[in-house]
Every structure is written in C-alpha cells, then in structure tokens.
Design a protein around this motif. Structure first.
Motif, PDB file in Angstrom:
ATOM      1  N   SER A 164       4.748  -9.752  -6.054  1.00 59.75           N
ATOM      2  CA  SER A 164       4.886  -8.611  -5.156  1.00 59.75           C
ATOM      3  C   SER A 164       4.688  -9.069  -3.723  1.00 59.75           C
ATOM      4  CB  SER A 164       3.824  -7.564  -5.506  1.00 59.75           C
ATOM      5  OG  SER A 164       3.762  -6.556  -4.515  1.00 59.75           O
ATOM      6  N   GLY A 165       5.151  -8.264  -2.780  1.00 61.30           N
ATOM      7  CA  GLY A 165       4.890  -8.514  -1.376  1.00 61.30           C
ATOM      8  C   GLY A 165       3.539  -8.010  -0.935  1.00 61.30           C
ATOM      9  N   SER A 166       2.764  -7.458  -1.871  1.00 61.23           N
ATOM     10  CA  SER A 166       1.436  -6.948  -1.579  1.00 61.23           C
ATOM     11  C   SER A 166       0.447  -7.534  -2.571  1.00 61.23           C
ATOM     12  CB  SER A 166       1.429  -5.419  -1.691  1.00 61.23           C
ATOM     13  OG  SER A 166       0.109  -4.934  -1.770  1.00 61.23           O
ATOM     14  N   PRO A 214       6.606  -7.384   5.887  1.00 61.16           N
ATOM     15  CA  PRO A 214       5.815  -7.246   7.120  1.00 61.16           C
ATOM     16  C   PRO A 214       5.190  -8.543   7.637  1.00 61.16           C
ATOM     17  CG  PRO A 214       4.518  -6.491   5.246  1.00 61.16           C
ATOM     18  CD  PRO A 214       5.890  -6.875   4.708  1.00 61.16           C
ATOM     19  N   HIS A 215       5.202  -9.643   6.836  1.00 60.95           N
ATOM     20  CA  HIS A 215       4.405 -10.827   7.197  1.00 60.95           C
ATOM     21  C   HIS A 215       5.077 -11.689   8.277  1.00 60.95           C
ATOM     22  CE1 HIS A 215       3.308  -9.811   2.968  1.00 60.95           C
ATOM     23  NE2 HIS A 215       2.089 -10.155   3.325  1.00 60.95           N
ATOM     24  N   PHE A 216       5.468 -11.039   9.399  1.00 53.82           N
ATOM     25  CA  PHE A 216       6.279 -11.729  10.410  1.00 53.82           C
ATOM     26  C   PHE A 216       5.563 -12.879  11.098  1.00 53.82           C
ATOM     27  CE2 PHE A 216       3.947  -8.688  13.006  1.00 53.82           C
ATOM     28  CZ  PHE A 216       3.624  -9.446  14.120  1.00 53.82           C
ATOM     29  N   GLY A 258       4.145  -1.175   6.185  1.00 56.03           N
ATOM     30  CA  GLY A 258       3.343  -1.015   4.983  1.00 56.03           C
ATOM     31  C   GLY A 258       2.316  -2.098   4.751  1.00 56.03           C
ATOM     32  N   LEU A 259       2.200  -3.078   5.674  1.00 58.69           N
ATOM     33  CA  LEU A 259       1.199  -4.129   5.456  1.00 58.69           C
ATOM     34  C   LEU A 259      -0.188  -3.509   5.294  1.00 58.69           C
ATOM     35  CD1 LEU A 259       0.642  -7.357   5.583  1.00 58.69           C
ATOM     36  CD2 LEU A 259      -0.575  -6.675   7.652  1.00 58.69           C
ATOM     37  N   GLU A 260      -0.542  -2.643   6.249  1.00 62.41           N
ATOM     38  CA  GLU A 260      -1.867  -2.017   6.230  1.00 62.41           C
ATOM     39  C   GLU A 260      -1.793  -0.783   5.316  1.00 62.41           C
ATOM     40  OE1 GLU A 260      -0.055  -2.490   9.132  1.00 62.41           O
ATOM     41  OE2 GLU A 260      -1.308  -3.442  10.673  1.00 62.41           O
ATOM     42  N   VAL A 305      -3.670 -16.648   4.985  1.00 63.92           N
ATOM     43  CA  VAL A 305      -2.474 -15.824   4.821  1.00 63.92           C
ATOM     44  C   VAL A 305      -2.522 -14.552   5.674  1.00 63.92           C
ATOM     45  CG1 VAL A 305      -1.028 -14.581   3.161  1.00 63.92           C
ATOM     46  CG2 VAL A 305      -2.095 -16.746   2.516  1.00 63.92           C
ATOM     47  N   GLU A 306      -3.555 -13.727   5.467  1.00 59.84           N
ATOM     48  CA  GLU A 306      -3.592 -12.402   6.120  1.00 59.84           C
ATOM     49  C   GLU A 306      -4.625 -12.322   7.227  1.00 59.84           C
ATOM     50  OE1 GLU A 306      -1.672  -9.914   4.826  1.00 59.84           O
ATOM     51  OE2 GLU A 306      -1.148 -10.757   2.868  1.00 59.84           O
ATOM     52  N   SER A 307      -5.467 -13.338   7.337  1.00 57.63           N
ATOM     53  CA  SER A 307      -6.596 -13.267   8.269  1.00 57.63           C
ATOM     54  C   SER A 307      -6.832 -14.637   8.875  1.00 57.63           C
ATOM     55  CB  SER A 307      -7.856 -12.824   7.511  1.00 57.63           C
ATOM     56  OG  SER A 307      -9.024 -13.018   8.289  1.00 57.63           O
ATOM     57  N   ASP A 343       0.398 -17.113  -3.492  1.00 57.21           N
ATOM     58  CA  ASP A 343      -0.377 -16.134  -4.269  1.00 57.21           C
ATOM     59  C   ASP A 343       0.310 -14.774  -4.325  1.00 57.21           C
ATOM     60  OD1 ASP A 343      -2.861 -14.189  -2.692  1.00 57.21           O
ATOM     61  OD2 ASP A 343      -1.198 -15.120  -1.649  1.00 57.21           O
ATOM     62  N   HIS A 344       0.925 -14.340  -3.216  1.00 53.08           N
ATOM     63  CA  HIS A 344       1.828 -13.188  -3.263  1.00 53.08           C
ATOM     64  C   HIS A 344       2.992 -13.487  -2.329  1.00 53.08           C
ATOM     65  CE1 HIS A 344      -0.485 -12.079   0.315  1.00 53.08           C
ATOM     66  NE2 HIS A 344       0.330 -11.088   0.582  1.00 53.08           N
ATOM     67  N   ASP A 345       3.978 -12.612  -2.261  1.00 55.46           N
ATOM     68  CA  ASP A 345       5.213 -12.942  -1.546  1.00 55.46           C
ATOM     69  C   ASP A 345       5.005 -12.728  -0.048  1.00 55.46           C
ATOM     70  OD1 ASP A 345       7.760 -13.753  -1.077  1.00 55.46           O
ATOM     71  OD2 ASP A 345       8.752 -12.085  -2.090  1.00 55.46           O
ATOM     72  N   ALA A 346       4.264 -13.655   0.589  1.00 54.69           N
ATOM     73  CA  ALA A 346       3.870 -13.501   1.985  1.00 54.69           C
ATOM     74  C   ALA A 346       4.511 -14.530   2.905  1.00 54.69           C
ATOM     75  CB  ALA A 346       2.345 -13.599   2.115  1.00 54.69           C
ATOM     76  N   LEU A 347       5.136 -15.565   2.342  1.00 50.17           N
ATOM     77  CA  LEU A 347       5.625 -16.672   3.172  1.00 50.17           C
ATOM     78  C   LEU A 347       7.137 -16.682   3.349  1.00 50.17           C
ATOM     79  CD1 LEU A 347       2.659 -17.577   2.901  1.00 50.17           C
ATOM     80  CD2 LEU A 347       3.490 -19.925   2.843  1.00 50.17           C
ATOM     81  N   ALA A 357      -5.556  -7.595   4.366  1.00 53.85           N
ATOM     82  CA  ALA A 357      -4.974  -6.515   5.169  1.00 53.85           C
ATOM     83  C   ALA A 357      -4.343  -5.415   4.315  1.00 53.85           C
ATOM     84  CB  ALA A 357      -3.921  -7.089   6.122  1.00 53.85           C
ATOM     85  N   HIS A 358      -3.861  -5.765   3.118  1.00 51.07           N
ATOM     86  CA  HIS A 358      -3.214  -4.772   2.253  1.00 51.07           C
ATOM     87  C   HIS A 358      -4.221  -3.762   1.723  1.00 51.07           C
ATOM     88  CE1 HIS A 358       0.547  -7.071   2.021  1.00 51.07           C
ATOM     89  NE2 HIS A 358      -0.198  -8.146   1.867  1.00 51.07           N
ATOM     90  N   ASP A 359      -5.475  -4.174   1.674  1.00 47.35           N
ATOM     91  CA  ASP A 359      -6.470  -3.440   0.892  1.00 47.35           C
ATOM     92  C   ASP A 359      -7.531  -2.769   1.761  1.00 47.35           C
ATOM     93  OD1 ASP A 359      -7.451  -2.627  -1.557  1.00 47.35           O
ATOM     94  OD2 ASP A 359      -8.800  -4.350  -1.752  1.00 47.35           O
TER      95      ASP A 359
END
Ligand SMILES: [Zn+2]
Length: 320
Positions: free
Chosen positions: A234-236, A148-150, A93-95, A290-292, A212-216, A68-70
């Motif tokens: 990073s968070g991204s 943003p990873h609510f 800023g997630l997207e 994580v994102e999908s 893998d990144h700061d998502a949790l 989603a970040h990319d």
C-alpha cells in the motif's frame, strides 16, 4: 479567501492594539513576524529555513520519528492550526489522521497550504510496482492513486520551497520570504546533484527496491529504479499485508535475486525481518528515513542529510 483574510487581519489588528494599550513595553510586531505550523518534520525543516530567514517562527506538529500516516492531532493542536498564519501540509492523504482536523481548522479560518497536489504528483505504481492495481485495500486506496511522498524527489522539494515562499509573501506582503525561499531552493537543487550521483552509481540492472510501504515511487521515477515489491502492499502504513501478500513478496525477492529490504526507521522492522528470513537466502534489512527526519544527533537531522543518508544506504545496500 481574500476577503476572509482581510477581515481576520482587521480582527488581529484590533487584538494587537488592545494588547499594546495594556502592555506598552512590548514592541509593535512586524508584519513579517508570522507564525507557521508545518505537519511533518521533513517539510518542517525546509519551511523553517525559509521562515527563519524571513523573520517568522515555525512549529512542527509531528515529533521526530512519527509515522505521518498515523498521526492524529489533539484539540489544542487543531487550535494551533487556526492560530497560525499558515499551516504547511503534504496533503494527498499523507496525513490521513489529520483529515478531520484540517477540515475543522479550515472552517475556523485556518489557511492550509497543501504541497503535493501542486507538484505534478505521480501515480502509485509509477516506480514499477506493477501489481498495485490488483490490490483492493480500503485503507491504502482511501486517498486515491496519487502518491504524496514527493520529498523523495529533491527537485520537487525545491519547487515546494518556492511555493511556501510565494504563499508567505502573499500573506505578509514581504518579498523577503520569496528571496529566502529562492536561496533554500538553490541549496536543495545543489544537494540533489550529490544524491543523484550516489543513486546513479548503482548499475542500472541493480536498481531494484523492496521497501516497507510504497513510499519511494518518486525516487524510483527520478533515478531509474524499480520498486519490485513492498512489505505493506500500500501507499500507506495503515494497511496490513495478508499472508498471501507476504508469500508473493518472498517469491519476488527470490526470483529477482534481491539482497536488501529497505525498511523504515519509524516503523518496527519485524515484518521485514520475517520476510528476509522466509526467503532462506542472505537478505539484509536496512532501515531508511522515510516519513520523518532523524534525531538531532542522527545522520538525518535535516532534510538534505536525510536524503544524502538514504541515498548512501541505498547505493551501498544494493552494491554491498
Ligand atoms: Zn508513507
């Protein structure tokens, strides 16, 4: 905002009446038969339940497995934002690749509901990732310090469902969307109990995550876990770790006796594998969703299944 909507509704009515005069066979569309565009597959799944129940249709912008970040949108996809009655986005800023698209679509009249900022967002590092402040990473910090990873907190996702339902009722005047959203929110809160039981089955002193990144952060904050380190500091996912960052992570893993790195199904795990190898101990790499969502034949085909699968992977990964 309200007056813009009234004008666009009048314009839409004009178009509809023009269409129906040339094609008398098609039935008059109902007010509730709206089209909604969701950005990620995760919020798309929850949005789809509510919108399907209320009689509208949903498209999801990002294909399964997208980071989603990319993700960046084509001009046709920006047009589809404008043509939809509502765009549902995570925001904060997630997207990151859609920032300009959102601005362009909004200036052309798109109605965008950003969820994360309305869900009492936590700061990055709230899960115990103490050195976040020390990083001066341009890309990682470009969207500020709110996480943003609510969706890693299912109770926040339940509240998000209610926000979506309320917005759809505002747009259509149809209370069915609110009722549908209440049903979805109840299902999410019930499923959260299962996820909580899985995550709380891990003894408190073993609730240490390397991801893998700061998502949790939301998961850590909700269930008493600590995020001891991340492969991408990073968070991204758009940032890249330096060799010093990786060396620090290897040292952390050894010092804390960590046996599992939780990677990301949608990302190559080569870096996580390299870190695991570098520790010289028996560290396994377990990819999480994580994102999908996962594909339809995966154990993460829906948001609830994704969270249940992640919780199972974490509880077995830390206790195995
Ligand atoms: Zn992320």
């Amino acid at each position: 905002m309200k007056s813009t909507y009234v004008i666009s509704l009048a314009a839409a009515a004009l178009v509809l009446s023009a269409c129906s005069s040339s094609d008398s066979s098609s039935p008059a569309p109902e007010v509730s038969a709206i089209t909604v565009l969701a950005t990620t597959s995760v919020i798309g799944d929850v949005t789809r339940q509510i919108v399907d129940c209320g009689g509208g249709t949903v498209d999801v912008l990002m294909p399964i497995g997208t980071d989603a970040h990319d993700f960046s949108a084509s001009s046709a996809q920006v047009a589809s934002m404008v043509n939809s009655d509502l765009v549902v986005a995570v925001g904060l800023g997630l997207e990151a690749g859609l920032t300009d698209s959102f601005e362009n679509a909004a200036s052309d009249g798109a109605r965008i509901l950003e969820l994360a900022s309305q869900l009492d967002p936590i700061e990055f590092g709230a899960g115990g990732h103490s050195d976040e402040e020390g990083h001066d990473d341009e890309e990682g910090d470009a969207h500020g310090s709110q996480d943003p990873h609510f969706w890693f907190d299912m109770n926040r996702m339940a509240t998000a469902a209610e926000l979506i339902g309320a917005e759809l009722t505002t747009i259509t005047g149809d209370a069915a969307y609110t009722t549908c959203a209440d049903t979805t929110a109840s299902e999410l809160r019930a499923a959260e109990g299962e996820v909580r039981a899985l995550l709380e089955s891990v003894p408190a002193d073993q609730r240490i995550l390397v991801t893998d990144h700061d998502a949790l952060g939301y998961l850590a904050d909700t269930y008493g876990y600590e995020v001891a380190g991340t492969v991408i500091p990073s968070g991204s996912t758009l940032a890249e770790p330096s060799s010093a960052d990786l060396a620090e992570l290897v040292a952390t893993i050894k010092a804390e006796g960590i046996t599992t790195i939780f990677a990301n199904v949608a990302q190559p795990s080569a870096l996580a594998e390299a870190v695991a190898a570098e520790t010289g101990t028996d560290v396994q790499v377990v990819p999480l969703y994580v994102e999908s969502l996962g594909a339809s034949d995966s154990p993460a085909a829906t948001y609830i299944d994704m969270m249940r699968t992640n919780a199972t992977l974490i509880s077995t990964g830390l206790q195995g």
